[in-house]
Design a protein around this motif. Structure first.
Motif, mmCIF file in Angstrom:
data_model
loop_
_atom_site.group_PDB
_atom_site.id
_atom_site.type_symbol
_atom_site.label_atom_id
_atom_site.label_comp_id
_atom_site.label_asym_id
_atom_site.label_seq_id
_atom_site.Cartn_x
_atom_site.Cartn_y
_atom_site.Cartn_z
ATOM 1 N N SER A 221 0.851 -1.186 0.000
ATOM 2 C CA SER A 221 0.000 0.000 0.000
ATOM 3 C C SER A 221 0.895 1.247 0.000
ATOM 4 C CB SER A 221 -0.901 0.022 1.243
ATOM 5 O OG SER A 221 -1.740 1.155 1.246
ATOM 6 N N PRO A 222 0.950 1.972 -1.154
ATOM 7 C CA PRO A 222 0.277 1.695 -2.417
ATOM 8 C C PRO A 222 0.827 0.421 -3.057
ATOM 9 C CG PRO A 222 1.864 3.447 -2.707
ATOM 10 C CD PRO A 222 1.817 3.176 -1.239
ATOM 11 N N PRO A 223 0.072 -0.171 -3.994
ATOM 12 C CA PRO A 223 0.506 -1.443 -4.571
ATOM 13 C C PRO A 223 1.742 -1.315 -5.437
ATOM 14 C CG PRO A 223 -1.421 -0.596 -5.727
ATOM 15 C CD PRO A 223 -1.218 0.288 -4.542
ATOM 16 N N MET A 224 2.341 -2.454 -5.726
ATOM 17 C CA MET A 224 3.494 -2.499 -6.622
ATOM 18 C C MET A 224 3.102 -1.975 -8.001
ATOM 19 S SD MET A 224 5.725 -5.842 -7.825
ATOM 20 C CE MET A 224 6.391 -6.185 -6.199
ATOM 21 N N ASN A 225 3.996 -1.218 -8.626
ATOM 22 C CA ASN A 225 3.808 -0.823 -10.020
ATOM 23 C C ASN A 225 4.024 -2.046 -10.901
ATOM 24 O OD1 ASN A 225 3.649 2.271 -9.881
ATOM 25 N ND2 ASN A 225 5.517 1.850 -8.724
ATOM 26 N N LEU A 226 3.047 -2.362 -11.738
ATOM 27 C CA LEU A 226 3.142 -3.493 -12.659
ATOM 28 C C LEU A 226 3.028 -2.945 -14.077
ATOM 29 C CD1 LEU A 226 0.882 -6.040 -10.749
ATOM 30 C CD2 LEU A 226 3.391 -5.990 -10.822
ATOM 31 N N ILE A 227 4.149 -2.984 -14.806
ATOM 32 C CA ILE A 227 4.265 -2.284 -16.080
ATOM 33 C C ILE A 227 4.422 -3.295 -17.207
ATOM 34 C CG2 ILE A 227 5.557 -0.521 -17.335
ATOM 35 C CD1 ILE A 227 6.754 0.104 -14.381
ATOM 36 N N PRO A 228 3.448 -3.403 -18.120
ATOM 37 C CA PRO A 228 3.591 -4.331 -19.248
ATOM 38 C C PRO A 228 4.592 -3.808 -20.268
ATOM 39 C CG PRO A 228 1.545 -3.091 -19.439
ATOM 40 C CD PRO A 228 2.153 -2.709 -18.120
ATOM 41 N N GLY A 229 5.332 -4.705 -20.892
ATOM 42 C CA GLY A 229 6.315 -4.313 -21.890
ATOM 43 C C GLY A 229 6.998 -5.539 -22.458
ATOM 44 N N GLU A 230 8.263 -5.391 -22.809
ATOM 45 C CA GLU A 230 9.035 -6.482 -23.395
ATOM 46 C C GLU A 230 10.414 -6.532 -22.761
ATOM 47 O OE1 GLU A 230 10.711 -7.992 -27.769
ATOM 48 O OE2 GLU A 230 10.082 -5.911 -27.465
ATOM 49 N N PHE B 135 14.512 -4.335 -20.214
ATOM 50 C CA PHE B 135 13.050 -4.174 -20.267
ATOM 51 C C PHE B 135 12.721 -2.800 -20.825
ATOM 52 C CE2 PHE B 135 9.106 -2.531 -18.498
ATOM 53 C CZ PHE B 135 8.213 -3.557 -18.761
ATOM 54 N N THR B 136 11.773 -2.745 -21.753
ATOM 55 C CA THR B 136 11.350 -1.471 -22.325
ATOM 56 C C THR B 136 9.828 -1.395 -22.344
ATOM 57 O OG1 THR B 136 11.475 -2.406 -24.561
ATOM 58 C CG2 THR B 136 13.392 -1.171 -23.771
ATOM 59 N N SER B 137 9.316 -0.161 -22.118
ATOM 60 C CA SER B 137 7.868 0.062 -22.160
ATOM 61 C C SER B 137 7.589 1.557 -22.155
ATOM 62 C CB SER B 137 7.183 -0.575 -20.948
ATOM 63 O OG SER B 137 5.822 -0.233 -20.896
ATOM 64 N N ALA B 138 6.982 2.069 -23.217
ATOM 65 C CA ALA B 138 6.470 3.446 -23.278
ATOM 66 C C ALA B 138 7.461 4.480 -22.747
ATOM 67 C CB ALA B 138 5.159 3.538 -22.510
ATOM 68 N N LEU C 275 2.598 6.912 -17.490
ATOM 69 C CA LEU C 275 3.443 6.037 -18.291
ATOM 70 C C LEU C 275 2.533 5.285 -19.257
ATOM 71 C CD1 LEU C 275 6.237 4.738 -18.879
ATOM 72 C CD2 LEU C 275 5.696 3.035 -17.128
ATOM 73 N N GLY C 276 2.455 5.759 -20.494
ATOM 74 C CA GLY C 276 1.532 5.165 -21.442
ATOM 75 C C GLY C 276 0.105 5.330 -20.962
ATOM 76 N N ALA C 277 -0.619 4.210 -20.815
ATOM 77 C CA ALA C 277 -2.017 4.260 -20.394
ATOM 78 C C ALA C 277 -2.185 4.088 -18.887
ATOM 79 C CB ALA C 277 -2.800 3.170 -21.118
ATOM 80 N N GLN C 278 -1.074 4.039 -18.133
ATOM 81 C CA GLN C 278 -1.200 3.824 -16.704
ATOM 82 C C GLN C 278 -0.337 4.810 -15.932
ATOM 83 O OE1 GLN C 278 0.851 -0.240 -17.007
ATOM 84 N NE2 GLN C 278 1.477 0.413 -14.972
ATOM 85 N N LEU C 279 -0.490 4.766 -14.611
ATOM 86 C CA LEU C 279 0.286 5.638 -13.742
ATOM 87 C C LEU C 279 1.411 4.850 -13.093
ATOM 88 C CD1 LEU C 279 -2.515 7.683 -11.919
ATOM 89 C CD2 LEU C 279 -1.137 8.355 -13.896
ATOM 90 N N LEU C 280 2.528 5.523 -12.898
ATOM 91 C CA LEU C 280 3.680 4.964 -12.201
ATOM 92 C C LEU C 280 3.843 5.767 -10.913
ATOM 93 C CD1 LEU C 280 6.198 3.006 -12.497
ATOM 94 C CD2 LEU C 280 7.425 5.009 -13.316
ATOM 95 N N THR C 281 3.828 5.086 -9.768
ATOM 96 C CA THR C 281 3.873 5.766 -8.469
ATOM 97 C C THR C 281 5.203 5.531 -7.784
ATOM 98 O OG1 THR C 281 1.477 5.491 -8.199
ATOM 99 C CG2 THR C 281 2.747 5.989 -6.221
#
Length: 353
Positions: A236-245, A251-254, A310-316
């Motif tokens: 809390s807050p939760p882990m950032n989970l970032i989709p990518g490759e 690792f890369t993403s947006a 970050l792209g379509a999501q938030l990074l905290t």
């Protein structure tokens, strides 16, 4: 006291599988928390121990005794519910002593045991009051005392703090933890609140869709999540989970790039990083993993939560309480590469590197 063992236990309601092939040993004197979202099977699992539900298949033991088919009153377990379930016309003393009355305990012995339990939960000055004269926290303590006075082999607690306000929940967590340590009674505690699980449990069984996703100490569950579900549910807050490759350890993403992932190559990867493992840097920092404008700033008191798009999501990220950034101000962030987790988006399992 007692251990509780589940051997290949399943529970079906028609075609719906509430609990599937469940295996778990709750150790003697252990405080074990079943944690998970609504519908994951945690309450059904506990109700099978109580005898309020019968297992469709498998075996449940308390110590060496198989309790499948044993009537609830003969299982020697005590249950504390989300609702206080107090008798409104009985005093605190009468409510606490009711289980002893049912068992025909002699009046003098009953009075002594009620007084001792009331002292333990700090209700000794309220024994003559009716439930309507008590606060929510006091009513919950009466419900706990009513369970304790029986000296059962196992305590079963079904989200007992969920009806309390935030301050009372914090207080009652401390009281519950100390009480269980003092009484040394095996306890199975059900909750969807991961803060309760982390603060109360000796071990946590994180459940999802009727199965245990991970079993371990609170520190293990937090620091070493084995699946995407556990990673996202704990914290809390939760882990950032970032989709990518991930390719060859990068690792890369947006716009985000994180290297140092060994030789990992995962086409549908998810990078997991906790807010405390991301640090703000200057917007022009050459070593920044990402530069992006601030989306929101939330002061929580001891620190500041900063969100970036970050792209379509938030990074905290969790910054110092004196963080002075403003919304829309570009900042750089540095991810602690030795504290990130990599998951396979297909299998949902963690990828070690």
């Amino acid at each position: 006291m007692a251990s509780v063992t589940f051997n290949n236990v399943s529970k079906k309601f028609g075609e719906f599988v509430a609990v599937a092939d469940f295996n778990l040993e709750v150790r003697d004197k252990e405080f074990l928390v079943l944690l998970g979202p609504s519908g994951c099977g945690k309450t059904t699992t506990m109700r099978m121990v109580a005898g309020l539900e019968e297992a469709t298949s498998g075996d449940i033991y308390i110590d060496a005794e198989r309790i499948n088919g044993v009537l609830p009153k003969y299982r020697d377990v005590a249950m504390v519910f989300q609702s206080y379930a107090l008798y409104p016309h009985l005093t605190v003393e009468q409510n606490i002593g009711y289980p002893l009355k049912i068992r025909k305990v002699p009046p003098e012995e009953s009075k002594r045991r009620v007084a001792e339990v009331a002292r333990r939960v700090e209700l000794e000055t309220m024994l003559s009051r009716l439930p309507r004269e008590l606060s929510g926290g006091q009513r919950q303590r009466v419900a706990l005392a009513r369970a304790i006075v029986r000296t059962p082999r196992v305590f079963l607690m079904d989200e007992p703090l969920s009806n309390l306000d935030a301050k009372l929940r914090t207080q009652m967590r401390s009281e519950l933890k100390h009480l269980q340590h003092e009484l040394q009674v095996t306890t199975i505690y059900v909750t969807h609140d991961q803060i309760e699980a982390m603060t109360l449990a000796h071990r946590v069984a994180v459940m999802n869709r009727g199965v245990i996703e991970q079993l371990g100490t609170p520190r293990e569950i937090y620091s070493d999540p084995r699946t995407l579900f556990v990673a996202g549910f704990i914290g809390s807050p939760p882990m950032n989970l970032i989709p990518g490759e991930a390719r060859d350890g990068i690792f890369t993403s947006a716009g985000l790039r994180v290297d140092g992932l060994g030789q990992a190559s995962v086409p549908r990867a998810v990078l997991g990083v906790r807010p405390e493992d991301i640090h703000a840097t200057g917007a022009g920092g050459r070593d920044a993993n990402l530069v992006a404008p601030i989306y929101s700033v939330e002061l929580t008191g001891e620190n500041t939560l900063v969100s970036l798009r970050l792209g379509a999501q938030l990074l905290t990220l969790r910054a110092d309480k004196n963080f002075a950034g403003q919304i829309d101000q570009p900042i750089g962030i540095k991810v602690a590469a030795d504290r990130v987790f990599l998951f396979d988006g297909e299998s949902q399992r963690r990828v070690d590197f």
